[in-house]
Enzyme design. Structure first.
Site, PDB file in Angstrom:
ATOM      1  N   GLU A  54      67.051  27.550  13.824  1.00 42.56           N
ATOM      2  CA  GLU A  54      65.852  26.760  14.068  1.00 42.56           C
ATOM      3  C   GLU A  54      65.338  26.883  15.502  1.00 42.56           C
ATOM      4  OE1 GLU A  54      64.259  25.227  11.693  1.00 42.56           O
ATOM      5  OE2 GLU A  54      65.789  25.713  10.213  1.00 42.56           O
ATOM      6  N   ASP A  72      52.793  25.862   9.835  1.00 50.80           N
ATOM      7  CA  ASP A  72      53.378  26.108   8.514  1.00 50.80           C
ATOM      8  C   ASP A  72      52.847  25.120   7.480  1.00 50.80           C
ATOM      9  OD1 ASP A  72      54.583  23.805   9.395  1.00 50.80           O
ATOM     10  OD2 ASP A  72      56.615  24.384   8.823  1.00 50.80           O
ATOM     11  N   THR A  77      56.369  19.636  13.911  1.00 52.78           N
ATOM     12  CA  THR A  77      57.797  19.786  13.647  1.00 52.78           C
ATOM     13  C   THR A  77      58.528  19.375  14.913  1.00 52.78           C
ATOM     14  OG1 THR A  77      57.519  21.583  12.048  1.00 52.78           O
ATOM     15  CG2 THR A  77      59.644  21.437  13.162  1.00 52.78           C
TER      16      THR A  77
END
Length: 269
Positions: A54, A72, A77
């Protein structure tokens, strides 16, 4: 549930995948130990493995303040497991933090987080939400809230299902990594759908199957699910990491561990 920034950069061509060919030989593995991924030392390894994919770093504790929109479709995020403004887990996290510490710097964004849930919108969040997230990340109460939500939503369910299926530490980790990326909903690429697809090919140990055969079937199903989304289509976190451990018969995730993700090499001694 989210797409890693490294996955997205790879898909866009910013990172060249240099995964080596893997041996097709599967080693004969010893039975798994009773201790699972929830053993503190193994859990630390799991956090590092996920962080390598990640965040391109083994320092998972350095990610509490991470936040960006990686385009995305899931909005912002952020944090140690990629809580997303568009998938509900970020909202749950900020609600927990606010219940524990009313008046915190993120509390004022709760109405906006409820509105953008299910979308990639930043309405009501910009321009200061990233700055305030970084401020909150310096608070130990917010760090603990991230830890607790990670465990509640992702870690504990994957370990529980792994133990129910009779798989050891590596198997529990393959479940955890899948839930982190795909979530545990009812859509065709969710963890439960991946597991159901694998059940069409093999049986887990709890149903009398071979652990190695089952995990290969599960990873095959995982790769299929990843390829259904362009942002997940680089499968090296399976091919040059989890498959490597499985082919070596390291069902307990015992160090030393060497793997690659998106062409980058990592080591845990």
């Amino acid at each position: 549930m989210h797409t890693s920034r490294r996955t997205l950069l790879t898909f866009l061509g910013a990172t060249a995948l240099t995964a080596p060919l893997l041996s097709t030989r599967i080693a004969t593995a010893a039975p798994s130990a009773a201790a699972g991924l929830d053993d503190p030392a193994k859990k630390e390894i799991a956090m590092q493995l996920v962080s390598s994919a990640e965040n391109s770093s083994l320092d998972w504790k350095g990610q509490y303040g991470y936040i960006e929109d990686i385009d995305d479709g899931r909005g912002y995020t952020a944090g140690i497991i990629g809580f997303c403004s568009g998938t509900g887990d970020m909202l749950d996290l900020v609600e927990l933090y606010t219940a524990r510490k009313p008046g915190n710097v993120l509390a004022k964004y709760l109405p906006a987080l409820r509105e953008v849930d299910g979308s990639d919108s930043h309405d009501g969040l910009d321009p200061n939400f990233p700055r305030d997230w970084a401020r909150a990340a310096q608070d130990s109460a917010f760090q603990q809230a991230q830890n607790d939500e990670r465990d509640r939503v992702y870690f504990n369910p994957s370990v529980s299902q792994g133990k129910a299926d009779g798989v050891g530490t590596l198997g529990q980790f393959t479940y955890y990594d899948a839930i982190v990326m795909h979530g545990d909903g009812s859509d065709p690429t969710s963890f439960r759908s991946i597991r159901k697809r694998a059940l069409g090919k093999a049986k887990p140990p709890a149903q009398g199957g071979s652990e190695v055969t089952w995990l290969n079937a599960f990873l095959d199903a995982r790769v299929w699910a990843m390829r259904q989304e362009e942002a997940h289509s680089d499968t090296s976190r399976v091919d040059t990491a989890q498959r490597v451990f499985l082919k070596k018969g390291n069902l307990n995730l015992d160090p030393p561990l060497d793997w690659k993700v998106y062409g980058e090499s990592f080591h845990i001694g």
